[in-house]
Design a protein around this motif. Sequence first.
Motif, PDB file in Angstrom:
ATOM      1  N   ARG A  64       0.861  -1.186   0.000  1.00 22.24           N
ATOM      2  CA  ARG A  64       0.000   0.000   0.000  1.00 22.24           C
ATOM      3  C   ARG A  64       0.898   1.238   0.000  1.00 22.24           C
ATOM      4  O   ARG A  64       1.618   1.498   0.963  1.00 22.24           O
ATOM      5  CB  ARG A  64      -0.935  -0.011   1.213  1.00 22.24           C
ATOM      6  CG  ARG A  64      -1.840  -1.246   1.251  1.00 22.24           C
ATOM      7  CD  ARG A  64      -2.754  -1.244   2.467  1.00 22.24           C
ATOM      8  NE  ARG A  64      -3.650  -0.099   2.460  1.00 22.24           N
ATOM      9  CZ  ARG A  64      -4.766  -0.021   1.740  1.00 22.24           C
ATOM     10  NH1 ARG A  64      -5.114  -1.029   0.944  1.00 22.24           N
ATOM     11  NH2 ARG A  64      -5.535   1.047   1.799  1.00 22.24           N
ATOM     12  N   ILE A  65       0.854   1.984  -1.102  1.00 20.52           N
ATOM     13  CA  ILE A  65       1.759   3.121  -1.284  1.00 20.52           C
ATOM     14  C   ILE A  65       0.949   4.389  -1.523  1.00 20.52           C
ATOM     15  O   ILE A  65       0.001   4.394  -2.319  1.00 20.52           O
ATOM     16  CB  ILE A  65       2.709   2.885  -2.472  1.00 20.52           C
ATOM     17  CG1 ILE A  65       3.537   1.617  -2.246  1.00 20.52           C
ATOM     18  CG2 ILE A  65       3.627   4.090  -2.681  1.00 20.52           C
ATOM     19  CD1 ILE A  65       4.420   1.252  -3.431  1.00 20.52           C
ATOM     20  N   VAL A  66       1.330   5.442  -0.835  1.00 24.44           N
ATOM     21  CA  VAL A  66       0.743   6.771  -1.042  1.00 24.44           C
ATOM     22  C   VAL A  66       1.788   7.660  -1.692  1.00 24.44           C
ATOM     23  O   VAL A  66       2.956   7.653  -1.291  1.00 24.44           O
ATOM     24  CB  VAL A  66       0.279   7.386   0.292  1.00 24.44           C
ATOM     25  CG1 VAL A  66      -0.032   8.882   0.120  1.00 24.44           C
ATOM     26  CG2 VAL A  66      -0.951   6.660   0.815  1.00 24.44           C
ATOM     27  N   PRO A  83      -1.185   3.163  -6.683  1.00 18.43           N
ATOM     28  CA  PRO A  83      -1.121   3.734  -5.326  1.00 18.43           C
ATOM     29  C   PRO A  83      -2.502   3.804  -4.690  1.00 18.43           C
ATOM     30  O   PRO A  83      -3.507   3.957  -5.386  1.00 18.43           O
ATOM     31  CB  PRO A  83      -0.538   5.130  -5.568  1.00 18.43           C
ATOM     32  CG  PRO A  83      -0.844   5.440  -6.999  1.00 18.43           C
ATOM     33  CD  PRO A  83      -0.822   4.128  -7.724  1.00 18.43           C
ATOM     34  N   THR A 127      -5.609   5.498   4.492  1.00 19.70           N
ATOM     35  CA  THR A 127      -5.192   4.533   3.466  1.00 19.70           C
ATOM     36  C   THR A 127      -4.299   3.437   4.047  1.00 19.70           C
ATOM     37  O   THR A 127      -4.011   2.464   3.346  1.00 19.70           O
ATOM     38  CB  THR A 127      -4.429   5.230   2.327  1.00 19.70           C
ATOM     39  OG1 THR A 127      -3.177   5.736   2.820  1.00 19.70           O
ATOM     40  CG2 THR A 127      -5.256   6.373   1.728  1.00 19.70           C
ATOM     41  N   PRO A 129      -0.967   3.223   4.750  1.00 16.75           N
ATOM     42  CA  PRO A 129       0.121   2.933   3.808  1.00 16.75           C
ATOM     43  C   PRO A 129       1.290   2.190   4.449  1.00 16.75           C
ATOM     44  O   PRO A 129       1.573   2.341   5.638  1.00 16.75           O
ATOM     45  CB  PRO A 129       0.549   4.329   3.354  1.00 16.75           C
ATOM     46  CG  PRO A 129       0.255   5.203   4.538  1.00 16.75           C
ATOM     47  CD  PRO A 129      -0.997   4.640   5.155  1.00 16.75           C
ATOM     48  N   ASP A 130       1.977   1.394   3.643  1.00 16.90           N
ATOM     49  CA  ASP A 130       3.247   0.793   4.040  1.00 16.90           C
ATOM     50  C   ASP A 130       4.408   1.733   3.743  1.00 16.90           C
ATOM     51  O   ASP A 130       5.483   1.614   4.342  1.00 16.90           O
ATOM     52  CB  ASP A 130       3.474  -0.516   3.279  1.00 16.90           C
ATOM     53  CG  ASP A 130       2.353  -1.517   3.484  1.00 16.90           C
ATOM     54  OD1 ASP A 130       1.947  -1.727   4.639  1.00 16.90           O
ATOM     55  OD2 ASP A 130       1.866  -2.064   2.470  1.00 16.90           O
ATOM     56  N   ILE A 132       5.275   5.921   1.995  1.00 11.78           N
ATOM     57  CA  ILE A 132       4.869   7.196   1.407  1.00 11.78           C
ATOM     58  C   ILE A 132       5.991   7.662   0.489  1.00 11.78           C
ATOM     59  O   ILE A 132       7.172   7.631   0.873  1.00 11.78           O
ATOM     60  CB  ILE A 132       4.584   8.254   2.487  1.00 11.78           C
ATOM     61  CG1 ILE A 132       3.406   7.823   3.359  1.00 11.78           C
ATOM     62  CG2 ILE A 132       4.297   9.622   1.858  1.00 11.78           C
ATOM     63  CD1 ILE A 132       3.176   8.706   4.570  1.00 11.78           C
TER      64      ILE A 132
END
Length: 334
Positions: A64-66, A83, A127, A129-130, A132
């Motif tokens: 999970r990427i933002v 993303p 979200t 995320p893992d 950013i």
Amino acid sequence: MPFPALPIRSSLARRLIAATVAAVIPLTAVACGSDSTDDASATRTYDSDFGPVEIPANPEDIQRIVSVDFYTPAALVDLGITPVGVVQSYFDDGADIPEHYRSEVTDSGATSIGEYYELDVEAVSTTDPDLILATDDFLPLDDPLRDKLESIAPIITFKARDGESWRTRSTELADILDREDALEPLVADYNSRRDEIAERYSDVLDNETFAVFVPTADEWGTYADTHFSTPILRDLGAHFREQRDDEINENGFPNWFSYEELGRLDNVDVIFTPVTDRAVLDKVEGNELWKRLPAVRNGLVFEYIPDSPTGSYGWALENLDALDDLLGTVSAAL
């Protein structure tokens, strides 16, 4: 004289098929900084341009990427990754983003995290995320939001105002996420297409000087060859007009001048200009100093390519197609 409009032919979706197929291969487990790849808490140190960052050792743990900047989502999509959070520009019409990337992101259900200049930290947090991703222009190192964002997930920051940043960001992401196999066909396709176009228009590129002229209602400036809107034109081997010392600031952005100083552009053969406001361009075309410029008198003023900021290899391929059309129009007019 009106600027000739250019047909844009995009073969980006076709070119991304190979990358997409390659990208569905499971990420290879890599441990850098841990004795066990089974330990989900294991980390490795990634040495970014702005200092070391502790990230999950196993690329499979980065799901999970933002992205808090304008460019990086495209580089992720090239690698087969969508993303989970992006800036609002991806949801707005009129942003200088190829439609392929906009639809890929918005159709996936990604969350808008606000614009880069007004990030919604709570939206980022939702979200889960893992990782950013940011660039130093969209999230400066001294931005007070950094501490809040780092409490949510580690942040990797890339350079943005470097003329090579679109390329290095793509290759570094492929390394971080163990997706080199997805990127390789795009790199090969880009290099081949670039060399083909450069050879086809070598006479134009070698013998003419270019400028990207940016008008506003009251002022104008020109983009340098290191500006984020010109890297693919430069990569083709185009020669840019020599700018005076006061025409560009330390960040690579243009300084602005009144229309009384249009004579500065007497050292350029071919002028490209983005068509953002027809009324502004009409005003420019009526200016007597403009009419006297060699490029104008010779009928060598053209509309610049759309989506000229380049965020990734796939984006660069689309810009190569657009520049192929543009240089063909220039060649025919010479």
